[in-house]
Design a protein around this motif. Structure first.
Motif, PDB file in Angstrom:
ATOM      1  N   TYR A  31     -10.107 -13.761   2.309  1.00  0.00           N
ATOM      2  CA  TYR A  31      -9.150 -14.663   1.677  1.00  0.00           C
ATOM      3  C   TYR A  31      -9.610 -16.094   1.912  1.00  0.00           C
ATOM      4  N   TYR A  33      -8.723 -20.373   1.056  1.00  0.00           N
ATOM      5  CA  TYR A  33      -7.601 -21.254   0.754  1.00  0.00           C
ATOM      6  C   TYR A  33      -8.056 -22.703   0.728  1.00  0.00           C
ATOM      7  N   TYR A  35      -5.987 -26.423   1.305  1.00  0.00           N
ATOM      8  CA  TYR A  35      -4.779 -27.163   1.637  1.00  0.00           C
ATOM      9  C   TYR A  35      -5.125 -28.641   1.585  1.00  0.00           C
ATOM     10  N   PHE A  45      -0.039 -26.405   0.914  1.00  0.00           N
ATOM     11  CA  PHE A  45      -0.827 -25.355   0.284  1.00  0.00           C
ATOM     12  C   PHE A  45      -1.212 -25.758  -1.145  1.00  0.00           C
ATOM     13  N   SER A  48      -4.823 -20.132  -3.171  1.00  0.00           N
ATOM     14  CA  SER A  48      -5.468 -19.047  -2.432  1.00  0.00           C
ATOM     15  C   SER A  48      -6.342 -18.252  -3.386  1.00  0.00           C
ATOM     16  N   TYR A  50      -8.688 -14.644  -3.745  1.00  0.00           N
ATOM     17  CA  TYR A  50      -8.971 -13.328  -3.176  1.00  0.00           C
ATOM     18  C   TYR A  50      -9.580 -12.465  -4.257  1.00  0.00           C
ATOM     19  N   SER A  55      -5.240 -16.081  -6.425  1.00  0.00           N
ATOM     20  CA  SER A  55      -4.100 -15.189  -6.251  1.00  0.00           C
ATOM     21  C   SER A  55      -2.790 -15.956  -6.260  1.00  0.00           C
ATOM     22  N   GLU A  56      -2.823 -17.193  -5.763  1.00  0.00           N
ATOM     23  CA  GLU A  56      -1.628 -18.021  -5.839  1.00  0.00           C
ATOM     24  C   GLU A  56      -2.029 -19.477  -5.909  1.00  0.00           C
TER      25      GLU A  56
END
Lengths: 111, 114
Positions: A31, A33, A35, A45, A48, A50, A55-56
């Protein structure tokens, strides 16, 4: 001990320019990310990633932002046309699950 | 809107003191709560808590979660100047998307003076 690395440590750019922030996550992590932390404010945030896709993403992560994992090791954040309010510390993080390991950050200054 | 609130925002103590940092949260789809220590740049992981009432310990640091009252505390005993940092509380939201999204509080800035 493996760690997340980020380059550059500091980037100064003019408003309207494109910037690419680079990250090398820990190699067996799944994963990834991004930020950001505006000076004096909380860590927020952005996105993300993956299985080779987003994914988000948060509301901050608009069409000016994009992420890529071009070669299986690097993970990049691109800001297409920087604005003054994009000035912040940008942290990359990676993890195998709930525990996220943060890189040292890239300080982006937009003038 | 998901909220994570930390208190106090800053704290100055003397070496040897014990401190308690607080974190309360109002979020949907809570999965876990994490504590990080941020010294100069990158937050470094301290604890992850998922269950109420189970204390996590690491040396002089300990933390516990109360899922009924929606808060967590981080205790540091016998503080040292090296404990000076910003302590971040973050909640991991279970959005169902298969990844982990942290919502951070503003942090507590701890200063330990000799």
């Amino acid at each position: 001990e493996p760690e997340v690395t980020q380059t550059p440590s500091h980037q100064v750019t003019q408003m309207g320019q494109e910037v690419i922030l680079r990250c090398v996550p820990i190699s067996n992590h799944l994963y990834f990310y991004w930020y950001r932390q505006i000076l004096g404010q909380k860590v927020e945030f952005l996105v993300s990633f993956y299985n080779n896709e987003i994914s988000e993403k948060s509301e901050i992560f608009d069409d000016q932002f994009s992420v890529e994992r071009p070669d299986g090791s690097n993970f990049t954040l691109k800001i297409r046309s920087t604005k003054l309010e994009d000035s912040a510390m940008y942290f990359c993080a990676s993890g195998r699950g709930y525990e996220q390991y943060f890189g040292p950050g890239t300080r982006l200054t937009v003038t | 809107e998901d909220k994570v609130v930390q208190s106090p925002l800053s704290l100055v103590v003397h070496e040897g003191d014990t401190v308690t940092l607080n974190c309360s949260y109002e979020v949907t789809n809570f999965r876990s709560l994490l504590w990080y220590k941020q010294e100069k740049k990158a937050p470094t992981f301290l604890f992850m808590l998922t269950s109420s009432g189970i204390e996590k310990k690491s040396g002089r640091l300990s933390s516990i979660l109360d899922k009924k009252e929606l808060f967590s505390i981080l205790n540091i005993t016998a503080t040292q100047t090296g404990d000076s940092a910003i302590y971040l509380c973050a909640v991991d939201l279970n959005s169902g998307a298969g990844s982990y999204q942290l919502t951070f509080g503003k942090g507590t800035k701890l200063s330990v003076i000799p």
